[in-house]
Design a protein around this motif. Structure first.
Motif, short mmCIF file in Angstrom:
data_model
loop_
_atom_site.label_atom_id
_atom_site.label_comp_id
_atom_site.label_asym_id
_atom_site.label_seq_id
_atom_site.Cartn_x
_atom_site.Cartn_y
_atom_site.Cartn_z
N ALA A 362 19.29 -42.51 3.09
CA ALA A 362 18.99 -42.53 4.52
C ALA A 362 18.78 -43.96 5.01
O ALA A 362 19.22 -44.33 6.11
CB ALA A 362 17.75 -41.67 4.80
N ALA A 363 18.09 -44.76 4.20
CA ALA A 363 17.86 -46.15 4.58
C ALA A 363 19.18 -46.91 4.71
O ALA A 363 19.40 -47.66 5.68
CB ALA A 363 16.95 -46.83 3.56
N LEU A 364 20.06 -46.74 3.75
CA LEU A 364 21.35 -47.43 3.79
C LEU A 364 22.20 -46.95 4.95
O LEU A 364 22.89 -47.75 5.60
CB LEU A 364 22.08 -47.24 2.47
CG LEU A 364 21.45 -47.95 1.26
CD1 LEU A 364 22.13 -47.52 -0.03
CD2 LEU A 364 21.54 -49.46 1.43
N ASP A 382 14.49 -53.04 -9.85
CA ASP A 382 15.51 -52.28 -10.56
C ASP A 382 16.89 -52.82 -10.19
O ASP A 382 17.32 -52.68 -9.04
CB ASP A 382 15.41 -50.79 -10.21
CG ASP A 382 16.45 -49.96 -10.95
OD1 ASP A 382 16.44 -49.96 -12.19
OD2 ASP A 382 17.29 -49.35 -10.26
N THR A 383 17.54 -53.43 -11.14
CA THR A 383 18.83 -54.07 -10.87
C THR A 383 19.86 -53.08 -10.35
O THR A 383 20.65 -53.40 -9.45
CB THR A 383 19.36 -54.77 -12.13
OG1 THR A 383 18.39 -55.70 -12.60
CG2 THR A 383 20.66 -55.49 -11.85
N ARG A 388 23.23 -51.33 -5.93
CA ARG A 388 23.66 -50.25 -5.04
C ARG A 388 23.57 -50.68 -3.58
O ARG A 388 24.48 -50.42 -2.78
CB ARG A 388 22.81 -49.02 -5.29
CG ARG A 388 23.19 -47.81 -4.44
CD ARG A 388 22.30 -46.63 -4.79
NE ARG A 388 22.43 -45.55 -3.83
CZ ARG A 388 21.58 -44.55 -3.73
NH1 ARG A 388 20.52 -44.48 -4.53
NH2 ARG A 388 21.76 -43.60 -2.82
N ILE A 389 22.48 -51.36 -3.23
CA ILE A 389 22.32 -51.84 -1.86
C ILE A 389 23.38 -52.89 -1.54
O ILE A 389 24.04 -52.85 -0.50
CB ILE A 389 20.90 -52.41 -1.67
CG1 ILE A 389 19.86 -51.30 -1.80
CG2 ILE A 389 20.78 -53.09 -0.31
CD1 ILE A 389 18.43 -51.81 -1.88
N GLN A 392 26.84 -51.64 -0.72
CA GLN A 392 27.08 -50.86 0.50
C GLN A 392 26.87 -51.65 1.79
O GLN A 392 27.41 -51.28 2.83
CB GLN A 392 26.18 -49.62 0.52
CG GLN A 392 26.51 -48.62 -0.58
CD GLN A 392 25.87 -47.27 -0.34
OE1 GLN A 392 25.80 -46.78 0.79
NE2 GLN A 392 25.39 -46.65 -1.41
N VAL A 393 26.08 -52.72 1.74
CA VAL A 393 25.76 -53.46 2.96
C VAL A 393 26.45 -54.82 2.92
O VAL A 393 26.28 -55.59 1.98
CB VAL A 393 24.24 -53.66 3.11
CG1 VAL A 393 23.94 -54.44 4.40
CG2 VAL A 393 23.52 -52.31 3.12
N VAL A 394 27.22 -55.11 3.95
CA VAL A 394 27.85 -56.42 4.10
C VAL A 394 26.97 -57.24 5.04
O VAL A 394 26.74 -56.85 6.19
CB VAL A 394 29.27 -56.31 4.65
CG1 VAL A 394 29.89 -57.70 4.81
CG2 VAL A 394 30.14 -55.45 3.73
#
Length: 468
Positions: A362-364, A382-383, A388-389, A392-394
């Motif tokens: 939901a945050a992403l 946690d690497t 993962r973040i 997905q985020v540019v």
């Protein structure tokens, strides 16, 4: 001294004529950078006083860190690497052109324009200027009209270091800035809002001037469940309330797991008490730059209150004093909806929306539904979660488990993406942006191309080899 837009073509002509008659040598560039560094270091107290006067109040320590140390560090980095960056760089010509060889030659462009903002009025003027000088260019600088004392300081400082046909500082209002963006410059660096950036880009398009746009947007922070709450609060407090949030890469809103939202706000309040006490003095806290910006920020809070959204000032100050000094204390807004102005516009002040999220997905989803931000701040040890973040985020740039510091890494390019900017500078990225990496192919005494001519029946074998 202010000038009119009508004076600009003549100033540009002087800069360009001087550059064309004698391009700065590497020795000249190194000497220029050395003198600029020495002049700024000697006048650091004067710089901090000018900035404080423009803001109404800003701690001299903040100015020396953000507008002093950052410039000195950038100049040191440029001087340390200048000769290596300036050398021709080997490139592959490919086997089909053998025995030719290829290279890229960093070549100065000519005259670089710099339009700098008010929030960090020295570093955001002098870092691109120093980079342009290192790359062998002359510079036309338009500092912000909202910090007139600092702009006058910059004009005097630079006049003591450079002749007027190498660096020109033009002061004036928004009309002068607009006219600078419409000049036939060889490159233009603009730092400011996305809205004004669009106008700058449209004006520069008339002469196809290449741009570096460092804009802004809503830079998010994600505090993941595994990250210690007190440490996250401390590092986000630094990123958000340094310069009273008037920072293009300040965390614009925080996403945190629902279970810890209230506790996080309490941790932020504790940070305010530890840093600023009861605000009876507030000597270490920056004021809002002018009445217009102060009213804009107060309008965000008034709109939130009218909608019944919780607004939590993290300190108490007498209203009359706050208005008189433009003193806006750190303030949290809980779970503001997307249609509030403070969630649609870049805040650029000490207001921090804190939104709860049920899970990382939901945050992403919240972040990627918006324009691409100038900065991103994931907090997790946690690497796998961080990757993962990042996957997905540019964003324009990232600091993991802290805030702001990627700007201070001279070896990292700094810039935005999409609505948050275009291109990058700092270090070699800026040097290359303000140069033409000239492709040069050196042909040998003997070359296969000597045989590529009619009658083509004689080169059937060579053609089969080239087309295989």
């Amino acid at each position: 001294m202010s000038i009119s837009a009508a004076d600009l073509p003549a100033i540009l002509h002087t800069l360009r004529s001087a550059w064309q008659s004698q391009r700065p040598s590497l020795d000249q560039r190194e000497a220029d950078l050395r003198r600029l560094r020495a002049a700024l270091k000697e006048r650091m107290d004067e710089m901090a006083a000018a900035i404080a006067e423009d803001f109404g109040h800003r701690a001299h320590v903040e100015s020396k860190l953000a507008d002093g140390m950052s410039v000195l560090s950038a100049i040191d980095h440029l001087r340390r690497h200048l000769r290596r960056w300036s050398k021709p760089r080997h490139a592959s010509a490919g086997w089909k052109l053998w025995p030719a060889r290829a290279q890229l030659r960093p070549t100065p462009l000519g005259v670089v324009g710099v339009i700098s903002p008010w929030n960090y009025p020295v570093t955001l003027a002098l870092v691109p200027l120093a980079t342009a000088i290192a790359a062998g260019n002359h510079v036309l600088l338009k500092p912000s009209e909202h910090t007139p004392r600092t702009s006058a300081f910059l004009a005097d400082l630079l006049a003591s270091v450079f002749p007027s046909d190498r660096v020109a500082v033009v002061q004036g209002g928004a009309d002068v800035a607009a006219a600078v963006s419409a000049l036939p410059l060889d490159h233009l660096v603009f730092t400011g809002s996305t809205a004004v950036g669009r106008k700058v880009m449209a004006a520069a398009a008339e002469h196809l001037v290449p741009l570096t746009l460092e804009l802004g947007g809503k830079s998010p922070a994600i505090v993941c469940r595994d990250f210690p709450l007190e440490k996250a609060a401390a590092r986000l407090a630094t990123g958000k309330w340094f310069n009273a949030g008037q920072t293009c890469i300040a965390p614009d809103y925080v996403l945190i797991d629902t279970a810890r939202q209230r506790e996080f706000v309490q941790a932020l309040q504790q940070q305010v008490r530890e840093r600023y006490g009861d605000f009876s003095d507030a000597g270490d806290y920056t004021r809002i730059i002018n009445d217009g910006q102060y009213r804009r920020l107060q309008g965000y809070l008034a709109q939130a209150r009218e909608r019944g959204v919780p607004v939590i000032p993290l300190a108490q100050v007498d209203e009359a004093r706050a208005d008189r000094e433009r003193l806006l204390v750190p303030t949290v807004v809980l779970d503001p909806p997307d249609d509030l102005d403070l969630m649609r516009e870049e805040i650029f002040g000490p207001i921090l929306p804190v939104r709860a999220y049920p899970d990382l997905d939901a945050a992403l989803a919240n972040i990627v539904s918006r324009d691409r931000p100038l900065a991103l701040y994931p907090f997790s040890h946690d690497t796998t979660t961080v990757e993962r973040i990042l996957g997905q985020v540019v964003a324009g740039g990232v600091t993991v488990n802290d805030t702001l510091l990627h700007f201070a890494a001279d070896g990292l390019p700094f810039g935005g993406v999409g609505a948050s900017g275009m291109g990058a500078y700092h270090g070699q990225a800026g040097f290359d942006a303000m140069s033409k990496l000239l492709p040069v192919l050196w042909q040998s005494r003997w070359a296969a191309s000597d045989r590529l001519r009619p009658p083509y029946s004689k080169i059937a074998g060579l053609l089969r080899l080239l087309l295989r």
